[in-house]
Design an enzyme around this catalytic site. Structure first.
Site, PDB file in Angstrom:
ATOM      1  CG  ASP A   1      -6.553   4.222  -0.261  1.00 33.84           C
ATOM      2  OD1 ASP A   1      -6.582   3.246   0.518  1.00 33.84           O
ATOM      3  OD2 ASP A   1      -5.496   4.699  -0.704  1.00 33.84           O
ATOM      4  CG  ASP A   2     -11.457   1.592   4.881  1.00 33.31           C
ATOM      5  OD1 ASP A   2     -11.145   2.536   5.635  1.00 33.31           O
ATOM      6  OD2 ASP A   2     -12.160   0.631   5.243  1.00 33.31           O
ATOM      7  CD  GLU A   3      -3.839   2.185   2.021  1.00 32.04           C
ATOM      8  OE1 GLU A   3      -2.793   1.622   2.413  1.00 32.04           O
ATOM      9  OE2 GLU A   3      -3.902   2.876   0.984  1.00 32.04           O
ATOM     10  CE1 TYR A   4      -1.124   4.323   6.314  1.00 34.00           C
ATOM     11  CE2 TYR A   4      -2.067   5.224   4.301  1.00 34.00           C
ATOM     12  CZ  TYR A   4      -1.055   4.517   4.947  1.00 34.00           C
ATOM     13  OH  TYR A   4      -0.008   4.011   4.221  1.00 34.00           O
TER      14      TYR A   4
ATOM     15  CB  VAL B   1      -1.029  -0.034   1.144  1.00 34.62           C
ATOM     16  CG1 VAL B   1      -1.957  -1.208   0.944  1.00 34.62           C
ATOM     17  CG2 VAL B   1      -0.402  -0.148   2.529  1.00 34.62           C
TER      18      VAL B   1
END
Length: 307
Positions: free
Chosen positions: A166-169, A5
């Site tokens: 974008d399902d990060e952080y 990622v």
């Protein structure tokens, strides 16, 4: 090894920037997207370029054409990235732009329209920001719909072509927020699609949201235009039941993934019948050698760079 990622340079900047989020409902000053000029025909997969606008210009996407025929190398340019933040006073998710994203949007006439006039779609990616707000933990359908309206208002205001998730952080649970639930992303995507039926909705296939695509008899799979692998330098078919024409199992970092791997993944994209090829981190250098490594396989042509 592949690059997992985005461990990338912009995380701290996104978390710390103090620029105020967009106030929605303001009169649009940047205008609607201009009608694109007729682009030269190109046969082959859709090529996508994510641009880290903290460091690089969106205009770089329009500097690459095919030596044979002159068509655009890239079909979709992704502004990376806006954020889903958490307003602790209102106890609600809010759409946030750091100073670099805001500069691109506020200067759409010079940073976005030139790409659209070439026939390149411009999409805004939205990313978690360590505050507990994410696409998978809206506490109610109304909360999801409210955020969806912020997204669609942004697309309308700046004349964009869509939204990328974008399902990060997110760091679910921070600031007293909830953990991922089954309904949240279904409500969000359903509302967004209703708000902007003719626009792109894409899925960076990672995080809790990416595995929560069905709830209460509603499956949102068909509401996405594209989904792609989030691991650069690797091949991984996204776990979403879209047709091959809308999927990118290949993901490469331009200048960071070897040209041999770039070429191999492009060759596999064609041989296995997939319709999208994802690239990340296009910068301002002449990357024609790196870009040609995939255009030769996808389109039978070298890439030409025009500063």
């Amino acid at each position: 090894m592949f690059t997992p990622v985005r461990s990338r340079v912009r995380t701290a900047a996104l978390a710390l920037s103090a620029v105020t989020a967009l106030v929605f409902g303001a009169t649009a000053t940047t205008g609607a997207a201009a009608a694109p000029a007729a682009a030269s025909a190109k046969q082959g997969p859709t090529s996508v370029a994510y641009v880290e606008v903290n460091n690089n210009s969106m205009l770089n996407v329009g500097k690459y054409t095919l030596a044979n025929g002159g068509g655009n190398v890239f079909d979709v340019a992704v502004i990376f990235a806006a954020n889903i933040n958490y307003d602790t006073s209102a106890k609600a998710a809010t759409l946030y732009f750091n100073e670099n994203v805001k500069r691109v949007l506020d200067n759409a006439a010079t940073q976005i329209r030139p790409l659209q006039q070439k026939g390149i779609k411009v999409v805004l990616s939205v990313l978690g920001n360590h505050q507990g707000a994410g696409f998978a933990n809206f506490p109610s359908q109304q909360a999801a719909s409210t955020f969806a309206k912020q997204l669609s208002d942004t697309v309308a205001k700046y004349g964009l072509d869509g939204i990328d998730f974008d399902d990060e952080y997110a760091e679910y649970g921070n600031n007293g927020t909830g953990q991922p639930n089954a309904s949240s992303f279904v409500y969000l995507v359903s509302a967004l699609r209703a708000n902007m039926p003719g626009k792109i909705i894409s899925l960076y296939n990672i995080g809790p949201a990416a595995s929560r695509l069905s709830y209460g008899g509603v499956d949102i799979t068909s509401k996405f235009d594209y989904a792609w692998n989030p691991y650069y330098g690797s091949w991984q078919v996204p776990g979403i039941a879209l047709p091959k024409s809308k999927l990118s199992p290949a993901a490469v970092e331009i200048g960071g993934t070897s040209q041999s791997t770039v070429a191999s993944l492009a060759r596999r994209t064609v041989s296995e019948g997939y319709g999208v090829y994802l690239t990340y981190n296009l910068d301002g250098a002449d990357r024609s050698a790196d870009v040609s490594a995939f255009t030769r396989e996808l389109y039978g042509s070298d890439a030409r760079y025009t500063p």
